[in-house]
Design a protein around this motif. Sequence first.
Motif, PDB file in Angstrom:
ATOM      1  N   GLU A 273      43.449  17.962  43.616  1.00 28.91           N
ATOM      2  CA  GLU A 273      42.082  18.105  42.800  1.00 28.91           C
ATOM      3  C   GLU A 273      42.089  16.962  42.180  1.00 28.91           C
ATOM      4  OE1 GLU A 273      43.425  20.014  38.691  1.00 28.91           O
ATOM      5  OE2 GLU A 273      43.174  21.532  40.486  1.00 28.91           O
ATOM      6  N   PRO A 274      40.886  16.289  41.837  1.00 27.57           N
ATOM      7  CA  PRO A 274      40.816  15.068  41.182  1.00 27.57           C
ATOM      8  C   PRO A 274      41.599  15.266  39.894  1.00 27.57           C
ATOM      9  CG  PRO A 274      38.672  15.817  41.524  1.00 27.57           C
ATOM     10  CD  PRO A 274      39.516  17.101  41.817  1.00 27.57           C
ATOM     11  N   PRO A 275      42.452  13.889  39.823  1.00 27.58           N
ATOM     12  CA  PRO A 275      43.251  13.804  38.443  1.00 27.58           C
ATOM     13  C   PRO A 275      42.279  13.600  37.319  1.00 27.58           C
ATOM     14  CG  PRO A 275      43.021  11.609  39.662  1.00 27.58           C
ATOM     15  CD  PRO A 275      42.283  12.510  40.435  1.00 27.58           C
ATOM     16  N   LYS A 276      43.142  13.921  35.989  1.00 25.74           N
ATOM     17  CA  LYS A 276      42.288  14.015  34.792  1.00 25.74           C
ATOM     18  C   LYS A 276      43.173  13.467  33.593  1.00 25.74           C
ATOM     19  CE  LYS A 276      39.783  18.319  35.322  1.00 25.74           C
ATOM     20  NZ  LYS A 276      39.607  19.544  34.505  1.00 25.74           N
ATOM     21  N   LEU A 277      42.783  12.730  32.664  1.00 24.44           N
ATOM     22  CA  LEU A 277      43.353  12.082  31.883  1.00 24.44           C
ATOM     23  C   LEU A 277      42.356  12.292  30.353  1.00 24.44           C
ATOM     24  CD1 LEU A 277      45.933  10.291  30.998  1.00 24.44           C
ATOM     25  CD2 LEU A 277      44.148   8.161  31.208  1.00 24.44           C
ATOM     26  N   PHE A 278      43.201  12.546  29.327  1.00 22.55           N
ATOM     27  CA  PHE A 278      42.632  12.886  28.180  1.00 22.55           C
ATOM     28  C   PHE A 278      41.480  13.973  28.404  1.00 22.55           C
ATOM     29  CE2 PHE A 278      44.267   8.573  27.326  1.00 22.55           C
ATOM     30  CZ  PHE A 278      45.387   9.114  26.701  1.00 22.55           C
ATOM     31  N   GLY A 279      41.480  14.848  29.356  1.00 21.12           N
ATOM     32  CA  GLY A 279      40.274  15.832  29.390  1.00 21.12           C
ATOM     33  C   GLY A 279      39.334  15.322  30.406  1.00 21.12           C
ATOM     34  N   GLN A 280      39.532  13.976  30.703  1.00 24.03           N
ATOM     35  CA  GLN A 280      38.338  13.183  31.650  1.00 24.03           C
ATOM     36  C   GLN A 280      38.553  13.371  32.916  1.00 24.03           C
ATOM     37  OE1 GLN A 280      35.250  12.247  30.356  1.00 24.03           O
ATOM     38  NE2 GLN A 280      35.934  13.013  28.494  1.00 24.03           N
ATOM     39  N   THR A 281      37.786  13.714  33.870  1.00 30.59           N
ATOM     40  CA  THR A 281      37.970  13.798  35.462  1.00 30.59           C
ATOM     41  C   THR A 281      37.776  12.415  35.852  1.00 30.59           C
ATOM     42  OG1 THR A 281      37.313  16.109  35.290  1.00 30.59           O
ATOM     43  CG2 THR A 281      37.637  14.863  37.548  1.00 30.59           C
ATOM     44  N   PHE A 282      38.566  11.958  36.574  1.00 29.58           N
ATOM     45  CA  PHE A 282      38.573  10.579  37.272  1.00 29.58           C
ATOM     46  C   PHE A 282      37.141  10.740  38.381  1.00 29.58           C
ATOM     47  CE2 PHE A 282      42.480  10.082  35.446  1.00 29.58           C
ATOM     48  CZ  PHE A 282      42.885   8.825  35.685  1.00 29.58           C
ATOM     49  N   MET A 283      36.675   9.595  38.530  1.00 28.63           N
ATOM     50  CA  MET A 283      35.729   9.443  39.506  1.00 28.63           C
ATOM     51  C   MET A 283      36.260   9.405  40.977  1.00 28.63           C
ATOM     52  SD  MET A 283      32.966   7.188  37.704  1.00 28.63           S
ATOM     53  CE  MET A 283      31.669   7.400  39.053  1.00 28.63           C
ATOM     54  N   GLY A 284      35.647   9.750  41.945  1.00 29.10           N
ATOM     55  CA  GLY A 284      36.262   9.857  43.231  1.00 29.10           C
ATOM     56  C   GLY A 284      36.485  10.986  44.140  1.00 29.10           C
ATOM     57  N   PRO A 285      37.183  10.953  45.132  1.00 25.24           N
ATOM     58  CA  PRO A 285      37.657   9.554  45.644  1.00 25.24           C
ATOM     59  C   PRO A 285      36.434   8.851  46.175  1.00 25.24           C
ATOM     60  CG  PRO A 285      37.985  11.543  47.309  1.00 25.24           C
ATOM     61  CD  PRO A 285      37.277  11.962  46.088  1.00 25.24           C
ATOM     62  N   MET A 286      36.852   7.334  46.219  1.00 24.75           N
ATOM     63  CA  MET A 286      35.833   6.359  46.702  1.00 24.75           C
ATOM     64  C   MET A 286      36.795   5.391  47.397  1.00 24.75           C
ATOM     65  SD  MET A 286      34.981   4.595  43.094  1.00 24.75           S
ATOM     66  CE  MET A 286      35.017   6.101  42.118  1.00 24.75           C
ATOM     67  N   GLU A 287      35.670   4.600  48.226  1.00 19.78           N
ATOM     68  CA  GLU A 287      36.436   3.449  48.937  1.00 19.78           C
ATOM     69  C   GLU A 287      36.822   2.268  47.888  1.00 19.78           C
ATOM     70  OE1 GLU A 287      32.412   1.129  50.193  1.00 19.78           O
ATOM     71  OE2 GLU A 287      33.457   2.382  51.617  1.00 19.78           O
ATOM     72  N   GLY A 288      37.482   1.196  48.358  1.00 17.62           N
ATOM     73  CA  GLY A 288      37.894   0.184  47.394  1.00 17.62           C
ATOM     74  C   GLY A 288      36.438  -0.509  47.011  1.00 17.62           C
ATOM     75  N   HIS A 289      36.873  -1.225  45.886  1.00 13.16           N
ATOM     76  CA  HIS A 289      35.820  -2.123  45.302  1.00 13.16           C
ATOM     77  C   HIS A 289      35.983  -3.626  45.931  1.00 13.16           C
ATOM     78  CE1 HIS A 289      35.143   0.984  42.336  1.00 13.16           C
ATOM     79  NE2 HIS A 289      36.542   1.038  42.042  1.00 13.16           N
ATOM     80  N   TYR A 290      35.503  -3.586  47.204  1.00  9.08           N
ATOM     81  CA  TYR A 290      35.452  -4.862  47.681  1.00  9.08           C
ATOM     82  C   TYR A 290      34.680  -5.990  47.193  1.00  9.08           C
ATOM     83  CZ  TYR A 290      35.103  -8.298  51.416  1.00  9.08           C
ATOM     84  OH  TYR A 290      34.947  -9.489  52.183  1.00  9.08           O
ATOM     85  N   PRO A 291      34.875  -7.419  46.902  1.00  5.22           N
ATOM     86  CA  PRO A 291      36.276  -7.903  47.538  1.00  5.22           C
ATOM     87  C   PRO A 291      37.436  -7.948  46.765  1.00  5.22           C
ATOM     88  CG  PRO A 291      34.737  -9.585  46.175  1.00  5.22           C
ATOM     89  CD  PRO A 291      34.124  -8.128  46.009  1.00  5.22           C
ATOM     90  N   LEU A 292      37.474  -7.143  45.507  1.00  3.36           N
ATOM     91  CA  LEU A 292      38.803  -6.990  44.819  1.00  3.36           C
ATOM     92  C   LEU A 292      39.660  -6.172  45.668  1.00  3.36           C
ATOM     93  CD1 LEU A 292      37.475  -6.884  41.141  1.00  3.36           C
ATOM     94  CD2 LEU A 292      38.600  -8.819  42.370  1.00  3.36           C
ATOM     95  N   ILE A 293      39.410  -5.046  46.160  1.00  5.44           N
ATOM     96  CA  ILE A 293      40.250  -4.031  46.711  1.00  5.44           C
ATOM     97  C   ILE A 293      39.507  -3.661  47.966  1.00  5.44           C
ATOM     98  CG2 ILE A 293      40.988  -1.632  46.255  1.00  5.44           C
ATOM     99  CD1 ILE A 293      40.641  -1.701  43.377  1.00  5.44           C
ATOM    100  N   PRO A 294      40.407  -3.623  49.235  1.00 10.31           N
ATOM    101  CA  PRO A 294      39.649  -3.571  50.329  1.00 10.31           C
ATOM    102  C   PRO A 294      39.041  -2.139  50.271  1.00 10.31           C
ATOM    103  CG  PRO A 294      42.268  -4.187  50.554  1.00 10.31           C
ATOM    104  CD  PRO A 294      41.716  -4.124  49.059  1.00 10.31           C
ATOM    105  N   LYS A 295      37.746  -2.044  50.946  1.00  7.29           N
ATOM    106  CA  LYS A 295      37.045  -0.833  51.271  1.00  7.29           C
ATOM    107  C   LYS A 295      38.207   0.226  51.595  1.00  7.29           C
ATOM    108  CE  LYS A 295      32.679  -2.905  51.545  1.00  7.29           C
ATOM    109  NZ  LYS A 295      31.354  -2.581  52.159  1.00  7.29           N
ATOM    110  N   GLU A 296      39.036   0.047  52.496  1.00  9.40           N
ATOM    111  CA  GLU A 296      40.025   1.160  52.974  1.00  9.40           C
ATOM    112  C   GLU A 296      40.796   1.834  52.062  1.00  9.40           C
ATOM    113  OE1 GLU A 296      38.214  -1.676  55.843  1.00  9.40           O
ATOM    114  OE2 GLU A 296      40.058  -2.142  54.087  1.00  9.40           O
ATOM    115  N   PHE A 297      40.951   1.270  51.005  1.00  6.86           N
ATOM    116  CA  PHE A 297      41.688   1.824  49.887  1.00  6.86           C
ATOM    117  C   PHE A 297      40.975   2.806  49.188  1.00  6.86           C
ATOM    118  CE2 PHE A 297      43.768   1.891  45.643  1.00  6.86           C
ATOM    119  CZ  PHE A 297      45.013   2.206  45.857  1.00  6.86           C
TER     120      PHE A 297
END
Length: 78
Positions: free
Chosen positions: A9-33
Motif C-alpha cells: 500500500e502507499p506509504p504514509k508519514l505523519f498521517g499523510q499518504t505519499f503520492m504515487g507511484p509515479m515515474e521519475g522527475h526527469y531530468p533529475l531522476i530517470p523516468k524509469e525510477f
Amino acid sequence: MPLTPDIKEPPKLFGQTFMGPMEGHYPLIPKEFVHYDLHAWLGDNPNGMFSPTNPNVKCNKAEFPMLEKPTKMMPGPM
C-alpha cells in the motif's frame, strides 16, 4: 521511496499518504525510477503544506523547467 515488490500500500508519514507511484522527475531522476513522494512546505503555500508545488516559489535561473504538476502516475498497490 522507490516502488518495490514488497510494498502492499502507499506509504504514509505523519498521517499523510505519499503520492504515487509515479515515474521519475526527469531530468533529475530517470523516468524509469518509479517511486512515491511526499512534499512538505514549511513556509507559506496557498496550495497547502503537502502540495507537490508552490506557486509562490520561482526559480528563473534553473537549467530546466520546473514541473507544475506531478509526473505520470504508474500502476501500483491500491
